[in-house]
Motif scaffolding. Structure first.
Motif, PDB file in Angstrom:
ATOM      1  N   ASP A  97       0.859  -1.187   0.000  1.00  0.00           N
ATOM      2  CA  ASP A  97       0.000   0.000   0.000  1.00  0.00           C
ATOM      3  C   ASP A  97       0.894   1.236   0.000  1.00  0.00           C
ATOM      4  O   ASP A  97       1.409   1.655   1.031  1.00  0.00           O
ATOM      5  N   GLN A  98       1.067   1.809  -1.159  1.00  0.00           N
ATOM      6  CA  GLN A  98       1.994   2.931  -1.321  1.00  0.00           C
ATOM      7  C   GLN A  98       1.319   4.285  -1.155  1.00  0.00           C
ATOM      8  O   GLN A  98       1.982   5.324  -1.267  1.00  0.00           O
ATOM      9  N   GLY A  99       0.028   4.293  -0.933  1.00  0.00           N
ATOM     10  CA  GLY A  99      -0.700   5.558  -0.919  1.00  0.00           C
ATOM     11  C   GLY A  99      -1.486   5.699  -2.203  1.00  0.00           C
ATOM     12  O   GLY A  99      -1.972   4.707  -2.753  1.00  0.00           O
ATOM     13  N   GLN A 100      -1.597   6.902  -2.718  1.00  0.00           N
ATOM     14  CA  GLN A 100      -2.495   7.169  -3.836  1.00  0.00           C
ATOM     15  C   GLN A 100      -1.774   7.713  -5.069  1.00  0.00           C
ATOM     16  O   GLN A 100      -0.800   8.464  -4.937  1.00  0.00           O
ATOM     17  N   PHE A 101      -2.280   7.314  -6.224  1.00  0.00           N
ATOM     18  CA  PHE A 101      -1.832   7.830  -7.530  1.00  0.00           C
ATOM     19  C   PHE A 101      -0.361   7.537  -7.840  1.00  0.00           C
ATOM     20  O   PHE A 101       0.278   8.286  -8.580  1.00  0.00           O
ATOM     21  N   LYS A 102       0.177   6.460  -7.317  1.00  0.00           N
ATOM     22  CA  LYS A 102       1.581   6.130  -7.561  1.00  0.00           C
ATOM     23  C   LYS A 102       1.712   5.503  -8.952  1.00  0.00           C
ATOM     24  O   LYS A 102       1.418   4.328  -9.165  1.00  0.00           O
ATOM     25  N   GLY A 103       2.160   6.296  -9.901  1.00  0.00           N
ATOM     26  CA  GLY A 103       2.109   5.904 -11.295  1.00  0.00           C
ATOM     27  C   GLY A 103       3.123   4.853 -11.704  1.00  0.00           C
ATOM     28  O   GLY A 103       4.330   5.008 -11.481  1.00  0.00           O
ATOM     29  N   PHE A 117      -4.339   8.777 -19.699  1.00  0.00           N
ATOM     30  CA  PHE A 117      -4.625   7.660 -18.799  1.00  0.00           C
ATOM     31  C   PHE A 117      -3.364   7.282 -18.051  1.00  0.00           C
ATOM     32  O   PHE A 117      -2.248   7.689 -18.408  1.00  0.00           O
ATOM     33  N   GLN A 118      -3.548   6.496 -17.008  1.00  0.00           N
ATOM     34  CA  GLN A 118      -2.410   5.964 -16.271  1.00  0.00           C
ATOM     35  C   GLN A 118      -2.788   4.644 -15.630  1.00  0.00           C
ATOM     36  O   GLN A 118      -3.968   4.346 -15.394  1.00  0.00           O
ATOM     37  N   ILE A 119      -1.759   3.832 -15.374  1.00  0.00           N
ATOM     38  CA  ILE A 119      -1.884   2.658 -14.523  1.00  0.00           C
ATOM     39  C   ILE A 119      -1.163   3.016 -13.232  1.00  0.00           C
ATOM     40  O   ILE A 119       0.014   3.409 -13.273  1.00  0.00           O
ATOM     41  N   ASP A 120      -1.855   2.931 -12.108  1.00  0.00           N
ATOM     42  CA  ASP A 120      -1.224   3.363 -10.862  1.00  0.00           C
ATOM     43  C   ASP A 120      -1.503   2.394  -9.720  1.00  0.00           C
ATOM     44  O   ASP A 120      -2.275   1.432  -9.851  1.00  0.00           O
ATOM     45  N   MET A 181       2.612   9.428 -25.753  1.00  0.00           N
ATOM     46  CA  MET A 181       3.754   9.567 -24.858  1.00  0.00           C
ATOM     47  C   MET A 181       3.823   8.334 -23.969  1.00  0.00           C
ATOM     48  O   MET A 181       2.791   7.812 -23.559  1.00  0.00           O
ATOM     49  N   LEU A 182       5.033   7.849 -23.694  1.00  0.00           N
ATOM     50  CA  LEU A 182       5.225   6.720 -22.799  1.00  0.00           C
ATOM     51  C   LEU A 182       5.993   7.203 -21.579  1.00  0.00           C
ATOM     52  O   LEU A 182       7.061   7.791 -21.706  1.00  0.00           O
ATOM     53  N   ARG A 183       5.468   6.919 -20.391  1.00  0.00           N
ATOM     54  CA  ARG A 183       6.152   7.337 -19.160  1.00  0.00           C
ATOM     55  C   ARG A 183       6.091   6.187 -18.161  1.00  0.00           C
ATOM     56  O   ARG A 183       5.036   5.609 -17.917  1.00  0.00           O
ATOM     57  N   LEU A 184       7.219   5.859 -17.575  1.00  0.00           N
ATOM     58  CA  LEU A 184       7.315   4.759 -16.623  1.00  0.00           C
ATOM     59  C   LEU A 184       7.711   5.288 -15.249  1.00  0.00           C
ATOM     60  O   LEU A 184       8.648   6.089 -15.127  1.00  0.00           O
ATOM     61  N   GLY A 185       6.996   4.819 -14.229  1.00  0.00           N
ATOM     62  CA  GLY A 185       7.347   5.173 -12.865  1.00  0.00           C
ATOM     63  C   GLY A 185       6.795   6.505 -12.404  1.00  0.00           C
ATOM     64  O   GLY A 185       7.232   7.017 -11.364  1.00  0.00           O
ATOM     65  N   ILE A 186       5.814   7.049 -13.120  1.00  0.00           N
ATOM     66  CA  ILE A 186       5.270   8.358 -12.745  1.00  0.00           C
ATOM     67  C   ILE A 186       3.809   8.444 -13.193  1.00  0.00           C
ATOM     68  O   ILE A 186       3.409   7.779 -14.154  1.00  0.00           O
ATOM     69  N   ASN A 187       3.031   9.241 -12.501  1.00  0.00           N
ATOM     70  CA  ASN A 187       1.637   9.446 -12.889  1.00  0.00           C
ATOM     71  C   ASN A 187       1.526  10.606 -13.883  1.00  0.00           C
ATOM     72  O   ASN A 187       2.511  11.255 -14.234  1.00  0.00           O
TER      73      ASN A 187
END
Length: 251
Positions: A97-103, A117-120, A181-187
């Motif tokens: 449980d990392q909290g909220q919106f951790k992309g 969109f995002q996967i978080d 756009m592709l972004r990894l590890g971020i929301n």
């Protein structure tokens, strides 16, 4: 009769090759096995990633997202707004449980942008979040220190299928967005970063990939060889029955 048998066999082989070859292309693949951010898909266009912030930690053959919003990976010129695509990524969380919106993955720099969109990771759940979705879709519950697979498939231009560890979870009911756009590890808003490992990120230009086969291939696989679609097996089975009948007549 021999000519009939040869003709039937040739037809079956032709149809089988036609169906199994298809037109799907792996257009982006990030394995990190060589400890670089290179796209190893060998597609016509290359989508190498770039590091934002500190030098990325890749020594384990995976990308370690350190939970700091200043550090992430991106490719600002992605493959665009295709009607159909398959996105697969492997994730290994350091905190359930990392909290909220951790992309884990996002496609834009704003949650208000069209088709963003995002996967978080949100309160101990992996989710698909889209500006087109009134409510986020739960994908699955993370397990500590375990590699798990998330697949999202956009299909027919206006819907998405969700899979977790090879199992179908449900559909989104809306167009999830594009891959400009592709972004990894971020929301999307660039203010919440995932803490854990990401690996074997793959993108195809169709929505027909078998999520169970992707999961079975496992994390760290540099090559994924698709098996024939079910229709192919039906065709092949029917053809073999036909061949058997031809051979019986030959006797």
């Amino acid at each position: 009769m021999k000519n009939s048998f040869a003709a039937a066999l040739g037809l079956i082989l032709f149809l089988t090759c036609f169906i199994t070859s298809g037109h799907a292309t792996l257009i982006a693949h990030y394995s990190f096995d060589d400890q670089t951010l290179a796209d190893s898909s060998a597609s016509a266009e290359t989508f190498n990633l770039n590091a934002v912030g500190s030098s990325p930690e890749l020594s384990s053959g995976a990308y370690f997202s350190d939970g700091l919003a200043a550090n992430y990976l991106q490719q600002i010129n992605g493959p665009g707004g295709m009607d159909d695509w398959t996105l697969s990524l492997w994730v290994n969380t350091s905190v359930t449980d990392q909290g909220q919106f951790k992309g884990l993955f996002s496609n834009n720099t704003s949650s208000t942008a069209d088709y963003s969109f995002q996967i978080d990771s949100y309160d101990g759940q992996y989710r698909l979040v889209s500006i087109n979705l009134p409510t986020a879709k739960i994908i699955g519950t993370p397990t500590l220190d375990l590699w798990e697979n998330i697949v999202v498939q956009k299909f027919d231009g206006n819907d998405a299928r969700l899979y977790f560890n090879g199992k179908f979870i449900g559909t989104a009911g809306v167009n999830p967005g594009g891959l400009q756009m592709l972004r990894l590890g971020i929301n999307r808003n660039t203010n919440n970063s995932f803490l854990g490992y990401l690996d074997t990120i793959q993108i195809w230009d169709d929505s027909l990939q078998d999520a169970a086969e992707i999961y079975a291939a496992g994390v760290g696989n540099n090559a994924f060889t698709a098996v024939p679609e079910p229709s192919t097996w039906i065709l092949l089975g029917g053809g073999l029955i036909g061949l058997a009948a031809v051979r019986r007549r030959m006797r």
